[in-house]
Design an enzyme around this catalytic site. Structure first.
Site, short mmCIF file in Angstrom:
data_model
loop_
_atom_site.label_atom_id
_atom_site.label_comp_id
_atom_site.label_asym_id
_atom_site.label_seq_id
_atom_site.Cartn_x
_atom_site.Cartn_y
_atom_site.Cartn_z
N TYR A 130 0.84 -1.19 0.00
CA TYR A 130 0.00 0.00 0.00
C TYR A 130 0.88 1.24 0.00
O TYR A 130 1.96 1.22 -0.55
CB TYR A 130 -1.03 -0.06 1.16
CG TYR A 130 -2.18 0.86 0.82
CD1 TYR A 130 -2.95 0.61 -0.31
CD2 TYR A 130 -2.42 2.01 1.54
CE1 TYR A 130 -3.95 1.48 -0.70
CE2 TYR A 130 -3.42 2.87 1.16
CZ TYR A 130 -4.18 2.62 0.04
OH TYR A 130 -5.15 3.49 -0.35
N ARG A 183 -8.54 11.07 -8.36
CA ARG A 183 -7.69 11.74 -7.36
C ARG A 183 -6.94 10.68 -6.57
O ARG A 183 -7.20 10.46 -5.40
CB ARG A 183 -8.56 12.60 -6.44
CG ARG A 183 -7.79 13.57 -5.57
CD ARG A 183 -8.61 14.00 -4.38
NE ARG A 183 -9.01 12.89 -3.55
CZ ARG A 183 -8.27 12.34 -2.61
NH1 ARG A 183 -7.05 12.79 -2.37
NH2 ARG A 183 -8.72 11.33 -1.88
N LYS A 201 -6.30 -1.89 -1.17
CA LYS A 201 -7.20 -1.73 0.00
C LYS A 201 -7.82 -3.07 0.38
O LYS A 201 -7.93 -3.40 1.56
CB LYS A 201 -8.32 -0.75 -0.33
CG LYS A 201 -7.89 0.71 -0.39
CD LYS A 201 -7.91 1.36 0.97
CE LYS A 201 -7.40 2.78 0.88
NZ LYS A 201 -7.36 3.49 2.14
N GLU A 273 -13.40 5.27 -3.06
CA GLU A 273 -11.98 5.50 -2.83
C GLU A 273 -11.40 6.42 -3.90
O GLU A 273 -11.54 6.16 -5.10
CB GLU A 273 -11.25 4.15 -2.88
CG GLU A 273 -9.88 4.15 -2.27
CD GLU A 273 -9.89 4.32 -0.76
OE1 GLU A 273 -9.12 5.16 -0.28
OE2 GLU A 273 -10.66 3.62 -0.08
N ASP A 274 -10.79 7.52 -3.48
CA ASP A 274 -10.03 8.41 -4.37
C ASP A 274 -10.86 8.99 -5.51
O ASP A 274 -10.40 9.07 -6.66
CB ASP A 274 -8.78 7.69 -4.91
CG ASP A 274 -7.72 7.52 -3.82
OD1 ASP A 274 -7.96 8.01 -2.70
OD2 ASP A 274 -6.67 6.92 -4.07
N ASP A 296 -13.77 6.28 2.25
CA ASP A 296 -12.57 6.16 3.08
C ASP A 296 -11.83 7.48 3.21
O ASP A 296 -11.25 7.78 4.25
CB ASP A 296 -11.65 5.09 2.48
CG ASP A 296 -10.55 4.68 3.44
OD1 ASP A 296 -10.83 4.58 4.65
OD2 ASP A 296 -9.41 4.48 3.00
N ASP A 297 -11.84 8.30 2.14
CA ASP A 297 -11.11 9.56 2.16
C ASP A 297 -11.78 10.58 3.09
O ASP A 297 -11.11 11.39 3.72
CB ASP A 297 -11.01 10.14 0.75
CG ASP A 297 -10.39 9.14 -0.21
OD1 ASP A 297 -9.24 8.75 0.01
OD2 ASP A 297 -11.08 8.70 -1.15
N ASN A 438 -0.38 11.90 1.43
CA ASN A 438 0.33 10.76 0.85
C ASN A 438 0.61 11.00 -0.62
O ASN A 438 -0.10 11.76 -1.27
CB ASN A 438 -0.53 9.49 0.98
CG ASN A 438 -0.59 8.98 2.41
OD1 ASN A 438 0.39 9.01 3.11
ND2 ASN A 438 -1.76 8.52 2.83
#
Length: 582
Positions: A130, A183, A201, A273-274, A296-297, A438
């Protein structure tokens, strides 16, 4: 569970809560299983099935019974010895991406050995499978792509998404991680190559949360990319067109959400996610009342950061509402964390959330968010526009607001300069600095910088891992506010309770459960998160608290409630230990 239905075998040590067509997980670990149910395949086929392949660990009896004799060298190696050999090989690679590719090869060849390695060496291998290495893997995904590890749903599949879902071989899916690649971490629009994120993930859902691999489905929704470099790359694996937006985008996502519910039932957890800010907030708002969804973000990041703050109070003193917070970054992560902090304050004090928000300030690319900017702000920033004169620079905002906690979620590296950290240290005995962006290259500052510029007084946490640092004779261990602390245990809690919706109180329960796992020994090293080496125990405790809250809120469907939820969570976890074939 079949399509989110009832648990198959509550006594199974490795159930993960999902029925499994091979009967592996309805057997206890010491019971033999039959690897085929319909017809007997050759041993050659068995060795090419990653779920059942054991490599040189097949016993003499198994080699006779399953047509493997002669297909393997004569030696029989234990899983432990295989693990030792592979860890030795992995450590020979000097380039992180080579380690990533070696791990992906192993996952495609021998699933249980992959997860055994990851579970037993989590602190060493988490950065490999990850963040930060997965970021580089996504950037180069077109070049390193070997075989699909999830489902790709592009605009070409519009009108037939349900058929596409039916092409996935597993029927009892419990967790879907989906991205549209717009993103990816702090790297921007990687289009179809964002698949590395859902794959990574979900491997953590299994290794850290014990959700069985066959219950996990990675999905990438490809609506194009605005990344010119990818559009001109001959190896790019996605649609070669600009991103679809507006109605075309909304219709594809709506068809996807409807098809998932139709195919897998009410209780499949869909983790966004993203996604870019505008889509992330809209999707969460639109589907949180009709589907079991989790971003999650926004929510995972918020929960893990809140856990760090709750733990840090032991070092800082006071209650959450005694502190003042300043964020650099007002996107999904920043506003999501800010809102959860305000919610926790309300829970602790009983004060209205609007009052708590006044203790939380945000800085975006145009400076401090203040009420004079309200008309031009995006809707998710408006609650954070407080009365104050405009301030353009971060260092001036720090000096004006005098926060006790500085949190970076900007996705832009090196923003916590020497001047900023020194300003924090000038009016705080122990400034709490969280550089969360990150991958490592995008961190607002390094651990070394935070400790050095604050003369060893800072409490530091980051999004990506940093090594321990010695300052003035004392060794500091930086905390890692990694979402991997939260989402695997959170997902397991949702699954074991049969929750039908995600409620904010479940996120607060996860934060409190994680904070409670930090011991005095950890605090002495400046840590505000427990070490990852104990992550399965941590995940079981988080799952138990999340499940308990789901039962309390009337959102759980697995009745009656188990008496000991921690033990029950542990009993439902997948074990990567090899099974005995009869």
């Amino acid at each position: 569970m079949m399509n989110g239905g009832d648990l198959v075998n509550n006594k199974s040590t490795v159930a993960g809560g999902v029925e499994d067509m091979y009967g592996e997980d309805s057997a206890t670990l010491d019971q033999p299983v039959t690897p085929w149910t319909v017809s007997v395949a050759s041993g050659y086929s068995l060795m090419r099935d990653p779920r059942h392949n054991k490599g040189l660990a097949f016993t003499e009896n198994e080699r006779d019974a399953h047509y493997l004799r002669g297909l393997l060298p004569p030696v029989v190696l234990s899983q432990e010895l295989q693990e030792k050999k592979l860890m030795h090989n992995l450590r020979q690679y000097k380039v992180p991406l080579q380690r990533y590719m070696a791990m992906m090869d192993l996952q495609e060849r021998n699933e249980r050995l992959f997860y055994k390695l990851l579970v037993d060496n989590v602190e060493e291998l988490l950065p490999v499978v990850y963040t930060p290495t997965v970021g580089e893997a996504c950037q180069k995904y077109g070049s390193i792509f070997r075989r699909p590890q999830g489902l790709y749903i592009s605009l070409k599949e519009k009108g037939k998404i349900l058929e596409v879902l039916k092409n996935w071989p597993e029927r009892s899916v419990q967790v879907i991680v989906v991205t549209d690649g717009e993103r990816i971490l702090g790297l921007g629009d990687l289009g179809c190559q964002g698949m590395g994120i859902p794959v990574g993930k979900l491997s953590l859902y299994t290794a850290l949360g014990g959700v069985r691999p066959s219950a996990c489905l990675p999905i990438t929704i490809d609506v194009g990319t605005n990344n010119e470099k990818l559009l001109n790359d001959e190896f790019y694996t996605g649609l070669r067109q600009r991103r679809a937006t507006g109605q075309e985008y909304a219709e594809l996502l709506h068809e996807f959400m409807s098809a998932v519910k139709q195919n897998y039932g009410e209780k499949v957890l869909i983790q966004f996610e993203d996604f870019a800010n505008h889509n992330a907030f809209e999707l969460l708002a639109r589907y949180s009342s009709t589907h079991l969804v989790f971003n999650d973000d926004i929510q995972g990041t918020a929960s893990v950061v809140l856990a760090g703050l709750l733990a840090a109070l032991r070092l800082l003193g006071g209650t959450l509402s005694d502190h003042k917070f300043l964020f650099l970054g007002a996107g999904e992560a920043g506003t999501g964390i800010a809102e959860l902090i305000a919610l926790e304050m309300s829970k602790q004090t009983g004060n209205p959330i609007e009052e708590n928000r006044k203790k939380i300030w945000l800085v975006d690319s145009r400076g401090l968010i203040v009420d004079s900017r309200k008309e031009s702000l995006q809707h998710f920033k408006k609650p954070w526009a407080h009365k104050h004169e405009p301030v353009k620079e971060l260092v001036d905002a720090v000096k004006a607001i005098k926060p006790t906690v500085l949190i970076g979620t900007s996705g832009v590296g090196k923003q916590f300069t020497k001047e900023v950290v020194e300003a924090m240290a000038s009016f705080n005995k122990k400034p709490l600095i969280m550089a969360l962006s990150n991958p490592t290259s995008q961190a607002e500052c390094t651990a070394e910088e935070a400790y050095t510029w604050s003369e060893g007084r800072a409490i530091f946490a980051s999004g990506s891992p940093f090594d321990s640092f010695e300052y003035d004779g004392k060794v500091f261990v930086p905390g890692q506010a990694n979402n991997a602390y939260i989402f695997p245990g959170f997902g397991l809690g949702v699954i074991i309770s049969g929750a039908i919706r995600v409620h904010d109180d479940m996120l607060l329960a996860a934060s409190e459960a994680l904070a409670s796992q930090v011991s005095e020994e950890h605090y002495e090293k400046g840590m505000i998160y427990p070490p990852f080496s104990n992550i399965r125990k941590i995940s079981a405790n988080i799952a138990a608290k999340v499940a308990a809250k789901a039962y309390e809120l009337g959102l759980a469907s697995h009745l009656p409630q188990p008496e000991d939820l921690v033990k029950y969570a542990e009993s439902c976890m997948y074990s990567p230990v090899y099974r005995t074939f009869r």
